[in-house]
Design an enzyme around this catalytic site. Structure first.
Site, PDB file in Angstrom:
ATOM      1  N   HIS A   9      37.620  34.635  25.548  1.00  0.00           N
ATOM      2  CA  HIS A   9      38.955  34.826  25.344  1.00  0.00           C
ATOM      3  C   HIS A   9      39.454  33.859  24.030  1.00  0.00           C
ATOM      4  O   HIS A   9      39.852  34.167  23.112  1.00  0.00           O
ATOM      5  CB  HIS A   9      40.019  34.524  26.498  1.00  0.00           C
ATOM      6  CG  HIS A   9      39.853  35.296  27.550  1.00  0.00           C
ATOM      7  ND1 HIS A   9      39.586  35.161  29.067  1.00  0.00           N
ATOM      8  CD2 HIS A   9      39.959  36.814  27.738  1.00  0.00           C
ATOM      9  CE1 HIS A   9      39.711  36.122  29.627  1.00  0.00           C
ATOM     10  NE2 HIS A   9      39.843  37.245  29.053  1.00  0.00           N
ATOM     11  N   ARG A  30      33.847  43.600  23.964  1.00  0.00           N
ATOM     12  CA  ARG A  30      32.073  42.806  24.242  1.00  0.00           C
ATOM     13  C   ARG A  30      31.328  43.902  24.059  1.00  0.00           C
ATOM     14  O   ARG A  30      30.922  44.451  22.746  1.00  0.00           O
ATOM     15  CB  ARG A  30      32.114  42.384  25.548  1.00  0.00           C
ATOM     16  CG  ARG A  30      32.999  40.957  25.697  1.00  0.00           C
ATOM     17  CD  ARG A  30      33.169  40.608  27.078  1.00  0.00           C
ATOM     18  NE  ARG A  30      33.857  41.581  27.792  1.00  0.00           N
ATOM     19  CZ  ARG A  30      34.377  41.502  29.306  1.00  0.00           C
ATOM     20  NH1 ARG A  30      34.077  40.360  29.813  1.00  0.00           N
ATOM     21  NH2 ARG A  30      34.906  42.722  29.878  1.00  0.00           N
ATOM     22  N   LYS A  47      47.713  42.074  41.964  1.00  0.00           N
ATOM     23  CA  LYS A  47      46.210  41.949  41.663  1.00  0.00           C
ATOM     24  C   LYS A  47      45.521  40.796  42.291  1.00  0.00           C
ATOM     25  O   LYS A  47      44.306  40.532  42.053  1.00  0.00           O
ATOM     26  CB  LYS A  47      45.786  41.709  40.129  1.00  0.00           C
ATOM     27  CG  LYS A  47      45.968  43.031  39.289  1.00  0.00           C
ATOM     28  CD  LYS A  47      45.284  42.787  37.899  1.00  0.00           C
ATOM     29  CE  LYS A  47      44.647  44.082  37.307  1.00  0.00           C
ATOM     30  NZ  LYS A  47      44.384  43.482  35.843  1.00  0.00           N
ATOM     31  N   SER A  64      35.868  36.663  33.283  1.00  0.00           N
ATOM     32  CA  SER A  64      36.576  35.872  34.174  1.00  0.00           C
ATOM     33  C   SER A  64      36.095  36.059  35.709  1.00  0.00           C
ATOM     34  O   SER A  64      35.846  35.119  36.366  1.00  0.00           O
ATOM     35  CB  SER A  64      38.195  36.312  34.068  1.00  0.00           C
ATOM     36  OG  SER A  64      38.684  35.907  32.983  1.00  0.00           O
TER      37      SER A  64
HETATM   38  O1  PNS Z   1      42.803  41.132  31.034  1.00  0.00           O
HETATM   39  P1  PNS Z   1      42.875  42.612  31.314  1.00  0.00           P
HETATM   40  O2  PNS Z   1      43.325  42.669  32.892  1.00  0.00           O
HETATM   41  O3  PNS Z   1      41.891  43.559  30.886  1.00  0.00           O
HETATM   42  O4  PNS Z   1      44.158  43.024  30.849  1.00  0.00           O
HETATM   43  C1  PNS Z   1      44.776  44.243  30.952  1.00  0.00           C
HETATM   44  C2  PNS Z   1      46.216  44.275  30.503  1.00  0.00           C
HETATM   45  C3  PNS Z   1      47.277  43.137  31.187  1.00  0.00           C
HETATM   46  C4  PNS Z   1      46.256  44.363  29.067  1.00  0.00           C
HETATM   47  C5  PNS Z   1      46.700  45.686  30.925  1.00  0.00           C
HETATM   48  O5  PNS Z   1      46.718  45.686  32.311  1.00  0.00           O
HETATM   49  C6  PNS Z   1      48.419  45.877  30.672  1.00  0.00           C
HETATM   50  O6  PNS Z   1      48.667  45.942  29.555  1.00  0.00           O
HETATM   51  N1  PNS Z   1      49.231  45.954  31.716  1.00  0.00           N
HETATM   52  C7  PNS Z   1      50.714  46.033  31.476  1.00  0.00           C
HETATM   53  C8  PNS Z   1      51.150  47.274  32.138  1.00  0.00           C
HETATM   54  C9  PNS Z   1      51.019  48.458  31.012  1.00  0.00           C
HETATM   55  O7  PNS Z   1      51.885  48.354  29.915  1.00  0.00           O
HETATM   56  N2  PNS Z   1      50.250  49.515  31.314  1.00  0.00           N
HETATM   57  C10 PNS Z   1      50.151  50.511  30.516  1.00  0.00           C
HETATM   58  C11 PNS Z   1      49.294  50.352  29.485  1.00  0.00           C
HETATM   59  S1  PNS Z   1      47.760  50.892  29.579  1.00  0.00           S
END
Ligand code: PNS
Length: 165
Positions: free
Chosen positions: A17, A94, A41, A132
Site C-alpha cells: 500500500h 498486483r 467485515k 494485509s
Molecule cells: O482494500 P479492499 O478491501 O480491497 O478495498 C475495497 C473497497 C473499500 C475499495 C471497496 O469495498 C469499496 O469501495 N467499498 C465501499 C462501498 C462501495 O462503494 N461499493 C460499491 C463499489 S464496487
C-alpha cells in the site's frame, strides 16, 4: 488541484500500500487515504486504529504529510468522492488475480458516477505477493513480516495478536 482518493480496508496498511501511495504522489497533488469503516467485515483493527497506523506509517516513511489526508468513510465510495470533490479513485494492482475484482469495482463505480475515473498503479514488484490478510496470518503463526509492513504496523500487529494470550 489534482486530488485522488485511495480507498481500502487497510487492515493493516502494508508496504505494498505504501508503495502505491508513494507512486501516487508523483501524479497527484493531494491523496486522501480513505479507510473503509465496515465493522461487519470484522477487521482485526478498529477504524480508528487503522487510521492511526496509517498516519504513523506515513510519518515513519517521511512522506509529505501536507499532501496526504487520512480519513474514514462508509457508504458508497462514489458518494464519498463527491463529498470530497475528488474525481479520481486510486487503486493498486498486483497480479492478474486482482484484475477481475478491480475491473468489476471500477466499472460499477463508473456506472454509479460517470465523472469519476479509477486510476491503477502497479505495485512495486517487491511487494507483489503482499496482502494485509497474508501478513496477519503469517504474523499470527509466528512468522516475520517486518520487511513487509511499516515498522509501526509490525509492532502493533505483534501486540494485537498477543492480546489476551
Ligand atoms: O482494500 P479492499 O478491501 O480491497 O478495498 C475495497 C473497497 C473499500 C475499495 C471497496 O469495498 C469499496 O469501495 N467499498 C465501499 C462501498 C462501495 O462503494 N461499493 C460499491 C463499489 S464496487
Amino acid at each position: 488541484m489534482s486530488h485522488a482518493i485511495y480507498p481500502g480496508s487497510f487492515d493493516p496498511i502494508t508496504n505494498g500500500h505504501m508503495s502505491i501511495l508513494e507512486s501516487g504522489l508523483v501524479s497527484f497533488e493531494k491523496i486522501t487515504v480513505a479507510v473503509l469503516n465496515n465493522e461487519k467485515k470484522r477487521p482485526l483493527f478498529s477504524v480508528n486504529e487503522r487510521i492511526e497506523l496509517t498516519r504513523d506509517a506515513i510519518a515513519a516513511r517521511g512522506l509529505d504529510t501536507s499532501r496526504i489526508e487520512v480519513d474514514a468513510f462508509d457508504g458508497l465510495l462514489v458518494d464519498y468522492c463527491r463529498r470530497k470533490s475528488a474525481t479520481v479513485i486510486l487503486r493498486g494492482l498486483r497480479a492478474v488475480a486482482d484484475f477481475e475484482y478491480e475491473l468489476q469495482m471500477a466499472n460499477m463505480n463508473r456506472h454509479l458516477s460517470g465523472e469519476i475515473v479509477t486510476v491503477f498503479i502497479m505495485a512495486n514488484d517487491a511487494y507483489f505477493y503482499v496482502s494485509s490478510n497474508l501478513c496477519k496470518e503469517v504474523c499470527r503463526l509466528g512468522g516475520d513480516v517486518s520487511k513487509l509492513v511499516p515498522t509501526p504496523v509490525d509492532v502493533r500487529l505483534l501486540a494485537k495478536l498477543n492480546e489476551g494470550k
